[in-house]
Design a protein around this motif. Structure first.
Motif, PDB file in Angstrom:
ATOM      1  N   ALA A 318     -73.297  24.714  20.131  1.00 31.28           N
ATOM      2  CA  ALA A 318     -74.268  23.628  20.294  1.00 31.28           C
ATOM      3  C   ALA A 318     -74.545  22.939  18.969  1.00 31.28           C
ATOM      4  O   ALA A 318     -74.681  21.702  18.911  1.00 31.28           O
ATOM      5  N   LEU A 319     -74.626  23.713  17.877  1.00 33.51           N
ATOM      6  CA  LEU A 319     -74.848  23.107  16.569  1.00 33.51           C
ATOM      7  C   LEU A 319     -73.687  22.198  16.176  1.00 33.51           C
ATOM      8  O   LEU A 319     -73.881  21.105  15.626  1.00 33.51           O
ATOM      9  N   PHE A 320     -72.469  22.653  16.434  1.00 36.86           N
ATOM     10  CA  PHE A 320     -71.298  21.828  16.109  1.00 36.86           C
ATOM     11  C   PHE A 320     -71.243  20.596  17.006  1.00 36.86           C
ATOM     12  O   PHE A 320     -70.921  19.492  16.548  1.00 36.86           O
ATOM     13  N   ALA A 325     -71.199  14.826  17.640  1.00 40.72           N
ATOM     14  CA  ALA A 325     -71.685  13.627  18.330  1.00 40.72           C
ATOM     15  C   ALA A 325     -72.146  12.583  17.318  1.00 40.72           C
ATOM     16  O   ALA A 325     -71.973  11.368  17.529  1.00 40.72           O
ATOM     17  N   ARG A 326     -72.739  13.053  16.212  1.00 40.16           N
ATOM     18  CA  ARG A 326     -73.217  12.120  15.193  1.00 40.16           C
ATOM     19  C   ARG A 326     -72.089  11.597  14.295  1.00 40.16           C
ATOM     20  O   ARG A 326     -72.158  10.498  13.778  1.00 40.16           O
ATOM     21  N   LEU A 331     -65.654  15.718  13.383  1.00 43.70           N
ATOM     22  CA  LEU A 331     -64.924  16.317  14.497  1.00 43.70           C
ATOM     23  C   LEU A 331     -63.429  16.241  14.252  1.00 43.70           C
ATOM     24  O   LEU A 331     -62.692  17.227  14.448  1.00 43.70           O
ATOM     25  N   ALA A 332     -62.947  15.092  13.792  1.00 42.90           N
ATOM     26  CA  ALA A 332     -61.517  14.938  13.531  1.00 42.90           C
ATOM     27  C   ALA A 332     -61.050  15.903  12.441  1.00 42.90           C
ATOM     28  O   ALA A 332     -59.939  16.448  12.509  1.00 42.90           O
ATOM     29  N   THR A 375     -63.066  12.968  20.195  1.00 42.65           N
ATOM     30  CA  THR A 375     -64.118  12.684  21.174  1.00 42.65           C
ATOM     31  C   THR A 375     -64.563  13.996  21.788  1.00 42.65           C
ATOM     32  O   THR A 375     -63.778  14.960  21.883  1.00 42.65           O
ATOM     33  N   LEU A 376     -65.818  14.043  22.236  1.00 43.66           N
ATOM     34  CA  LEU A 376     -66.359  15.297  22.762  1.00 43.66           C
ATOM     35  C   LEU A 376     -65.695  15.721  24.066  1.00 43.66           C
ATOM     36  O   LEU A 376     -65.719  16.908  24.414  1.00 43.66           O
TER      37      LEU A 376
END
Length: 858
Positions: A318-320, A325-326, A331-332, A375-376
């Motif tokens: 959840a933290l990641f 998302a921000r 993420l990449a 992307t999530l």
């Protein structure tokens, strides 16, 4: 000459010896006396006699050696002509019958407690569950494969000294010498002297920053490296702390706990005692001072229980997710670090700690960073987030994320820690434990009765437990005098009791068991049964059965045996017996070649597989054939998939790592004692297989036909004999030597047929060095041709009485502390046949063996 032999025979008969039957005498004269006459005595063996005195133990030992050599077809050795089958059968039958008739049951020397038994006895006598033998305590010798055989447990001067020193230490625990005056002191632990471990904390800008919370203290806590409380008491503890870049409105809780110095870094926080809780509200150092009890062997431990970074499988993803998302670029970067361009995963270990944090930052700065999957809802992102909730993800990515908190907050900062005291004494756990032991020894507290009365009660209550049988009045009086005479010489109460205890703990009645020759009485039988099945002294129920005489009855013995039989795979008896019988105890010292990718967890699983199999067959009274070819195996699905090619079970996540009962097809390569990693590892060296070692192991541990040790003048097995390129060729070249062939014709087939198992028990088709196909077809010593390990298992199932008798002999060696003699082996073989005839299982066999004369006799 003939007349002289006749006269010798008459003299022998008159002296109690038995003249050899003519056919037996002829067989010996024709086949044996060329090497073993009175004139030659090859190997020190002289069979040149017309009669045998069966009453002489030395004569029985000699002829039992001869019988084994004939039965194992080692004599006459090549190139001499083998015994004619009828002659061999006649000689074996005669010697076997006479040896069994004239060999008395039992005969072992008194049996000393081995190291494990001594430890267990001290733990139970004094309720000291953590007691361990001190470092450097002399190890026990092994005989007949076990470390509890009486003949191997000799008492030496260094061992007696070790027992004396250990008895002194135990007495110190119960009646310590007068204490020194507690010295008040002050410890100061700056951030540089606070422990930093994994993601819990680090030192930045001269302060210690805490970042995370977890149940494991190594991932959530810090503690001073040089503060160890010596005197239990009340201490003043001062902590200077501050907040680092908190969230708006965030308060931070700081807890101080008492941590045992001896606790491991993997301990859980709930194992300790919380001393104080405080709220840190400022971003400049705040000082908190409080008083709390700290006990001998403890140190303060600091914890931030409401840290945002939570080391759990639910919170870390959840933290990641929130960060991804921000910041899609973050993420990449993680996707680039954890996946190859084609989408195949990379090890999360490369992201561990500071190195992982730096790698992510470099990737984010890379202008060519691939944003395709950032992307999530992408398939790679979903896989990565799922991985973050696994053990590997938690342990690696949690450590990486911690460095973000160290740099950017929020973190809790520790500026200083001071401990002062003791301000006043306090009764710690060791003090309370000592009083409990003193109360249990006598049934009353020492201060509640006169010293002599307390000592008298200790003698009456403690000595029968320590000596494992009733103690007569003279013995009680002599031990009581040990204390009273010490007091008469001006020694303190504690010194007198100290001497009494340590005198009892070095008494032969404590250190030895089963000291009376012949059939065991009820108390010795209780002791044998208990150390066999419990690995410790008799409990109250067993002692009562001995006292009332119930244990002397067949029904009473069986009832107690059934009660004490181990119920779990991790029972001490299961671990100890299987580890020594099958050799899996040595797995901890084997380091498999890195090419096998066999971890410490895999080694532990390999041993547990054997233990769970044993416990299942025994506990459910399965047939003895299930030791060889069961329709199940116990292992983890992941291990089964990697090592045995097992399909049909979940191999990932926690479920894939847990021990499970997996179904097998009978008649397969894997499963049973011959098809598991543990035994195949124990008969290899972690790098290569060793056919000779496996062959000897099969003959000794599985078939009960141990070959003799090689003569001292036999050359070593070298890798360059005759251009041999495979183990089969090597053994064939080596065993052309006649001195080798006598034994290797029995050893080598069993070793070669198991060559399809590599050093960690995986199936293979080719020898690794030469890449030649492995040829496992052999002819066993009884003339049976088998093609591979599968057919070997079928052969064993068809000859299960051989394995069962071997199992019975090993079990009785372990239980009685002596290798069964020929009379006892005959009794064991009869029990094996009767249990099979009546359709009994492994449990029935074990219970029947405990009702035997072999078991009931010292």
């Amino acid at each position: 000459m003939t007349r002289h032999l006749v006269l010798l025979g008459l003299v022998a008969v008159m002296a109690g010896a038995e003249t050899l039957p003519p056919d037996v005498a002829k067989t010996i004269r024709t086949n044996c006396l060329g090497c073993h006459s009175s004139a030659v005595k090859k190997g020190g063996v002289d069979l040149g006699r017309p009669a045998i005195d069966w009453a002489a133990a030395g004569e029985r030992t000699l002829w039992e050696r001869a019988l084994r050599a004939v039965e194992q077809k080692r004599m006459p050795p090549p190139p001499m002509q083998r015994l004619v089958a009828a002659d061999a059968a006649g000689l074996s039958a005669y010697l076997g019958e006479r040896l069994a008739r004239f060999t008395p049951m039992g005969g072992a020397v008194p049996r000393r407690l081995n190291g494990g038994e001594y430890e267990a006895t001290i733990r139970e006598l004094f309720d000291l569950p953590k007691f361990r033998l001190p470092m450097g305590f002399p190890p026990d010798n092994q005989m007949h494969g076990f470390d509890n055989v009486a003949a191997g447990l000799a008492m030496s001067a260094p061992l007696m000294e070790a027992y004396t020193n250990t008895a002194w230490e135990i007495a110190d625990t119960v009646f310590p010498p007068p204490g020194r005056q507690a010295q008040k002191r002050v410890w100061r632990a700056p951030p540089s002297e606070l422990v930093t471990s994994f993601s819990a904390s680090t030192v930045r800008d001269g302060v210690l920053r805490m970042a995370s919370r977890a149940e494991d203290i190594m991932r959530s806590c810090t503690w001073p490296a040089r503060v160890e409380i010596v005197d239990s008491g009340v201490y003043r503890i001062t902590v200077a702390a501050s907040r680092f870049k908190p969230r708006p409105g965030q308060t931070m809780t700081l807890e101080v706990w008492a941590r045992e110095i001896e606790a491991t870094d993997r301990s859980k926080i709930r194992a300790f005692r919380r001393l104080h809780t405080m709220q840190v509200t400022a971003e400049t150092p705040e000082t908190f001072t409080f008083e709390a009890e700290l006990y001998e062997g403890q140190t303060p431990l600091l914890r931030w229980p409401d840290a945002e970074l939570d080391h759990t499988s639910e919170q870390l993803p959840a933290l990641f997710r929130e960060r991804f998302a921000r910041n899609p670029r973050l993420l990449a970067a993680y996707l680039a670090a954890l996946y190859n361009a084609d989408g195949t995963p990379r090890s999360p270990a490369r992201l561990r700690g500071r190195n992982g944090y730096d790698l992510i930052n470099r990737l984010m700065e890379d202008k060519a960073l691939d944003m395709t999957h950032a992307t999530l809802d992408s398939e790679r992102t979903r896989r990565m987030l799922a991985m973050m909730g696994t053990i590997g993800g938690l342990n690696n990515l949690h450590d990486t994320l911690a460095h973000e908190y160290f740099d950017y907050g929020p973190s809790l900062q520790i500026h200083d820690l001071t401990v002062e005291g003791p301000l006043r004494p306090a009764e710690g756990p060791k003090d309370k434990k000592r009083k409990q032991i003193q109360q249990a020894l006598a049934g009353v507290a020492p201060e509640s009765v006169a010293p002599q009365e307390y000592a008298r009660r200790v003698v009456e209550r403690f000595l029968p437990r320590a000596f494992r049988r009733p103690v007569d009045e003279a013995t009680r009086a002599s031990f009581l005098q040990v204390a009273t005479r010490h007091w008469a010489h001006g020694k303190s109460f504690a010194e007198g009791m100290h001497l009494l205890l340590r005198t009892a703990l070095i008494s032969p009645r404590f250190l030895y068991r089963e000291m009376t020759p012949g059939e065991l009485d009820g108390y010795d039988l209780a002791t044998r049964l208990s150390y066999f099945l419990r690995q410790g002294p008799p409990d109250a129920g067993l002692a009562a059965a001995a006292r009332t005489g119930r244990l002397a009855t067949r029904e009473g013995l069986r009832a107690e045996a059934e009660r004490l039989l181990p119920k779990r795979a991790d029972a001490a008896m299961v671990r100890s017996f299987t580890g020594q019988w099958l050799g899996t105890r040595k797995l901890a010292s084997i380091m498999p070649d890195p090419a096998f990718q066999f971890s410490d967890a895999d080694i532990a699983m390999a041993r547990q597989e054997v233990e769970w199999l044993f416990a299942e067959v025994l506990g459910k009274n399965l047939p003895m054939t299930d030791f060889i070819d069961p329709d199940f195996t116990y292992t983890s699905p992941g291990f089964a998939a990697r090592n045995y090619g097992y399909r049909g079970a979940t191999v990932g996540g926690d479920e894939g790592r847990r021990m499970a009962r997996l179904p097998l097809e009978r008649g397969g390569r894997h499963g049973g004692l011959l098809g598991v990693a543990g035994t195949m590892m124990a008969t290899a060296n972690g790098v290569d297989t060793q056919p000779v070692l496996r062959g000897v192991w099969m003959l000794d541990r599985i078939l009960g036909m141990p070959p003799p040790p090689p003569p001292n003048d036999v050359p070593a097995l070298t890798p360059d004999i005759g251009g041999a390129t495979t183990p089969r060729e090597l053994l064939a070249a080596h065993t052309k030597e006649p001195r080798c062939a006598a034994c290797h014709t029995s050893i080598d087939p069993f070793g070669l047929v198991l060559e399809s198992y590599d050093p960690v028990g995986r199936w293979r088709e080719k020898w690794p060095k030469s890449k030649k196909p492995i040829e496992t077809a052999v002819v066993l010593p009884d003339g049976t041709a088998v093609r591979d390990a599968v057919e070997l298992k079928k052969w064993l199932v068809a000859n299960i009485d051989v394995f069962s008798a071997s199992f019975g002999e090993k079990l009785m060696t372990y239980a009685t502390g002596r290798a069964p003699n020929i009379a006892e082996r005959r009794e064991i073989a009869g029990i094996v046949m009767e249990v099979r005839r009546t359709g009994g299982g492994a449990r029935d066999l074990v219970l029947a063996l405990m009702d035997s004369r072999t078991f009931r006799t010292r």
